[in-house]
Scaffold this motif. Sequence first.
Motif, PDB file in Angstrom:
ATOM      1  N   PRO A 139      43.667 -72.672  26.499  1.00 36.64           N
ATOM      2  CA  PRO A 139      43.219 -72.086  25.237  1.00 36.64           C
ATOM      3  C   PRO A 139      44.372 -71.738  24.299  1.00 36.64           C
ATOM      4  O   PRO A 139      44.269 -71.923  23.105  1.00 36.64           O
ATOM      5  N   LEU A 140      45.473 -71.223  24.848  1.00 38.56           N
ATOM      6  CA  LEU A 140      46.591 -70.806  24.014  1.00 38.56           C
ATOM      7  C   LEU A 140      47.903 -71.300  24.595  1.00 38.56           C
ATOM      8  O   LEU A 140      48.068 -71.391  25.807  1.00 38.56           O
ATOM      9  N   HIS A 141      48.839 -71.587  23.710  1.00 36.69           N
ATOM     10  CA  HIS A 141      50.184 -71.936  24.143  1.00 36.69           C
ATOM     11  C   HIS A 141      50.937 -70.660  24.481  1.00 36.69           C
ATOM     12  O   HIS A 141      50.959 -69.724  23.695  1.00 36.69           O
ATOM     13  N   VAL A 142      51.527 -70.592  25.668  1.00 34.68           N
ATOM     14  CA  VAL A 142      52.276 -69.420  26.092  1.00 34.68           C
ATOM     15  C   VAL A 142      53.743 -69.638  25.754  1.00 34.68           C
ATOM     16  O   VAL A 142      54.368 -70.580  26.239  1.00 34.68           O
ATOM     17  N   SER A 143      54.296 -68.773  24.916  1.00 33.44           N
ATOM     18  CA  SER A 143      55.684 -68.905  24.490  1.00 33.44           C
ATOM     19  C   SER A 143      56.596 -68.023  25.333  1.00 33.44           C
ATOM     20  O   SER A 143      56.137 -67.175  26.114  1.00 33.44           O
ATOM     21  N   ILE A 144      57.895 -68.209  25.165  1.00 34.13           N
ATOM     22  CA  ILE A 144      58.860 -67.383  25.866  1.00 34.13           C
ATOM     23  C   ILE A 144      58.699 -65.921  25.469  1.00 34.13           C
ATOM     24  O   ILE A 144      58.898 -65.009  26.267  1.00 34.13           O
ATOM     25  N   PHE A 145      58.281 -65.662  24.233  1.00 32.57           N
ATOM     26  CA  PHE A 145      58.089 -64.285  23.791  1.00 32.57           C
ATOM     27  C   PHE A 145      56.887 -63.655  24.494  1.00 32.57           C
ATOM     28  O   PHE A 145      56.890 -62.458  24.787  1.00 32.57           O
ATOM     29  N   ASP A 146      55.848 -64.452  24.762  1.00 33.78           N
ATOM     30  CA  ASP A 146      54.721 -63.954  25.545  1.00 33.78           C
ATOM     31  C   ASP A 146      55.190 -63.573  26.957  1.00 33.78           C
ATOM     32  O   ASP A 146      54.756 -62.555  27.518  1.00 33.78           O
ATOM     33  N   MET A 147      56.067 -64.393  27.525  1.00 32.91           N
ATOM     34  CA  MET A 147      56.586 -64.110  28.856  1.00 32.91           C
ATOM     35  C   MET A 147      57.416 -62.831  28.869  1.00 32.91           C
ATOM     36  O   MET A 147      57.293 -61.997  29.766  1.00 32.91           O
ATOM     37  N   LEU A 148      58.274 -62.664  27.863  1.00 28.19           N
ATOM     38  CA  LEU A 148      59.083 -61.454  27.782  1.00 28.19           C
ATOM     39  C   LEU A 148      58.210 -60.215  27.601  1.00 28.19           C
ATOM     40  O   LEU A 148      58.469 -59.166  28.186  1.00 28.19           O
ATOM     41  N   GLY A 149      57.168 -60.348  26.773  1.00 27.70           N
ATOM     42  CA  GLY A 149      56.250 -59.234  26.571  1.00 27.70           C
ATOM     43  C   GLY A 149      55.543 -58.860  27.866  1.00 27.70           C
ATOM     44  O   GLY A 149      55.379 -57.677  28.182  1.00 27.70           O
TER      45      GLY A 149
END
Length: 245
Positions: A139-149
Motif C-alpha cells: 500500500p505504501l512505500h516505506v522510506s528510510i525516514f519511516d524506518m528512523l521514525g
Amino acid sequence: MMEYKVKIDSFEGPLDLLLHLIQQLEIDIYDIPAAEITNQYLMYVNTMQQLELDVASEYLVMAATLIAMKSRSLLPDHESDEEDFMDEEDPREELARRLLEYKRYKEAAEKLHELEEERAKVHSRPPADKLFESNAEGPLHVSIFDMLGAFQKMTRRKKLAVPPKATVRREELSVEKRMHALKEKLRSAQSPILFDDLFDSHERDELVISFLAVLELMKQNEIVVSQNGNFADLYVTAGGNDDEK
C-alpha cells in the motif's frame, strides 16, 4: 568496542526529511511552526548520529538554519522603530519556497520514474539496483525516514519498560550475526513480524546493531518492510534475494 559505519545513499537531503516531517505532522507548508519542525528535525539527525550513519554536512547546515529560525520565532514582537529587523524576510518564507520547488522537482522525478517502469514492462531487462526499494507490491512505500521514525518510537517504548539490569554480560553481537539471526526468524515466521518484535533487547548497543542489520537486509533486498497507512505500524517479512541454498 564494535564500530560499524553505514552510508545510506537513499537519503535525498534535508529538504526530503523536512517534507517527510511536514507530511507526518500535517503542517501547512506556508505556515511552518519553527519550534515543532526544528525539534522533530533534530530528533531525526540525532538518531542518525547515534546509529553512526554517515550524515552529510548539508543536514547539519539545515539544522543550524532551523535553530536560528526557531530562536527568532521565540523572540518577542518588535516595534516598528526597529525597521532593520522588520525589513528582514521571514526565513520561513524562503524555506517554504525551497520546499515547494523541491516538492515539484521530486514529483516530476517520480512521474518520470513511473513512465520508465511502464516502458520497462515492454522491454525486459534486469531490475534496477535501488536501495530500500521493496520488490513486493504494498500500500505504501516505506522510506528510510519511516524506518528512523519507527526506531525512535521503539527505543522510547523500551526506555519506559526497562527491566532490571542483568548481572551476566551477554555475548557481543556483530551486524553480520544479527542479520543471519533475523533472516532465520523471518523465514520461519508464518506471518509478517511487527517491526518492534525484531528488537528483543533493552541494551542500546544491541538495539543499534539490530537496526543496522535490518537496514543492511533491506539494502540487499533480503527483507520487505510494509506499512498499511500513514502512522501505521511497520511489518517485516522475508523476501527478495535468497543467497543461501
